[in-house]
Design an enzyme around this catalytic site. Structure first.
Site, mmCIF file in Angstrom:
data_model
loop_
_atom_site.group_PDB
_atom_site.id
_atom_site.type_symbol
_atom_site.label_atom_id
_atom_site.label_comp_id
_atom_site.label_asym_id
_atom_site.label_seq_id
_atom_site.Cartn_x
_atom_site.Cartn_y
_atom_site.Cartn_z
ATOM 1 N N GLN A 104 0.837 -1.196 0.000
ATOM 2 C CA GLN A 104 0.000 0.000 0.000
ATOM 3 C C GLN A 104 0.871 1.245 0.000
ATOM 4 O OE1 GLN A 104 -2.531 -0.072 3.471
ATOM 5 N NE2 GLN A 104 -3.909 -1.570 2.592
ATOM 6 N N HIS A 120 3.189 5.265 16.715
ATOM 7 C CA HIS A 120 2.341 4.186 16.220
ATOM 8 C C HIS A 120 3.161 2.964 15.819
ATOM 9 C CE1 HIS A 120 -0.484 7.641 14.830
ATOM 10 N NE2 HIS A 120 -0.629 7.389 16.110
ATOM 11 N N LYS A 148 7.719 -0.062 6.862
ATOM 12 C CA LYS A 148 7.287 1.030 5.992
ATOM 13 C C LYS A 148 8.457 1.862 5.529
ATOM 14 C CE LYS A 148 5.323 3.083 10.071
ATOM 15 N NZ LYS A 148 4.145 3.682 10.648
ATOM 16 N N TYR A 174 3.868 7.199 2.558
ATOM 17 C CA TYR A 174 4.208 5.920 3.185
ATOM 18 C C TYR A 174 4.075 4.800 2.161
ATOM 19 C CZ TYR A 174 2.286 8.494 7.246
ATOM 20 O OH TYR A 174 1.971 9.424 8.197
ATOM 21 N N ASP A 187 -4.342 9.362 19.815
ATOM 22 C CA ASP A 187 -3.028 9.633 20.394
ATOM 23 C C ASP A 187 -3.139 10.261 21.785
ATOM 24 O OD1 ASP A 187 -1.769 8.498 18.250
ATOM 25 O OD2 ASP A 187 -1.374 10.393 17.222
#
Length: 192
Positions: free
Chosen positions: A48, A63, A72, A132, A168
């Site tokens: 992705q 995260h 990533k 990303y 968060d």
């Protein structure tokens, strides 16, 4: 394109392109499968591509994903961000290692973050776009958020946290994420 290992995070790499600039602006290759492969990363492993846009002071993180984690490749394509990676892989030689970077649209440097590392960033410019490439389809049930202001992480964010998501704000402290299981620390997705 230059490849540089990140000493504080085993398996993390910076990929620095060679932009070609003239009076029109610049052209830069931001991904090269052969260069990525030479660092031991499968270029076909990314499933992705995503992009986020943040206003100055926005803080996203910290995260990671539970289970198999998520590798990533991140790049600030416009503006600038203060980027942070923390190694939470119990078997890693750099476990709990932390590194910070300034990624910007000017340099187009990409940062490869291995699975099992927490990641976050703060926008330093009026707007900042972060791109990303992710190696697994997103599964919200595996999302883990660690408090960006956890004293154990001791991240010196450059700006006050102007905007933080509800997720968060409710993030767990690092100690709650790293639970002993069979003598080793394991990332759990409790409370997410």
């Amino acid at each position: 394109m230059k490849t540089t290992p990140v000493p504080a995070i085993a398996g993390a790499y910076l990929f620095e392109p060679t932009p070609h600039a003239d009076e029109r602006g610049f052209f830069s290759r931001t991904f090269d499968a052969d260069v990525v492969r030479s660092a031991g990363i499968d270029p076909n492993g990314f499933l992705q591509d995503s992009v986020s846009r943040s206003r100055r002071g926005v803080l996203r993180g910290m995260h990671l994903r539970s289970g198999a984690g998520e590798a990533k490749l991140v790049r600030c394509s416009w503006g600038a961000v203060f980027d942070v990676v923390v190694d939470l892989r119990p078997d890693s030689p750099t476990f709990l290692g932390k590194e910070t970077f300034e990624l910007s649209g000017e340099t187009q440097v990409s940062l490869y973050i291995p699975a099992g590392c927490a990641h976050g960033f703060q926008a330093l410019t009026e707007y900042a776009d972060v791109s990303y490439r992710i190696d697994r389809a997103h599964d919200p049930s595996e999302d883990v958020a660690i408090a960006y202001d956890d004293p154990e992480l001791a991240i010196d964010w450059p700006l006050p946290a102007a905007f933080v998501s509800e997720r968060d704000r409710r993030a767990l402290p690092l100690s709650a994420v790293l639970q002993p299981v069979g003598g080793a620390a394991t990332c759990l997705a409790e409370g997410t």
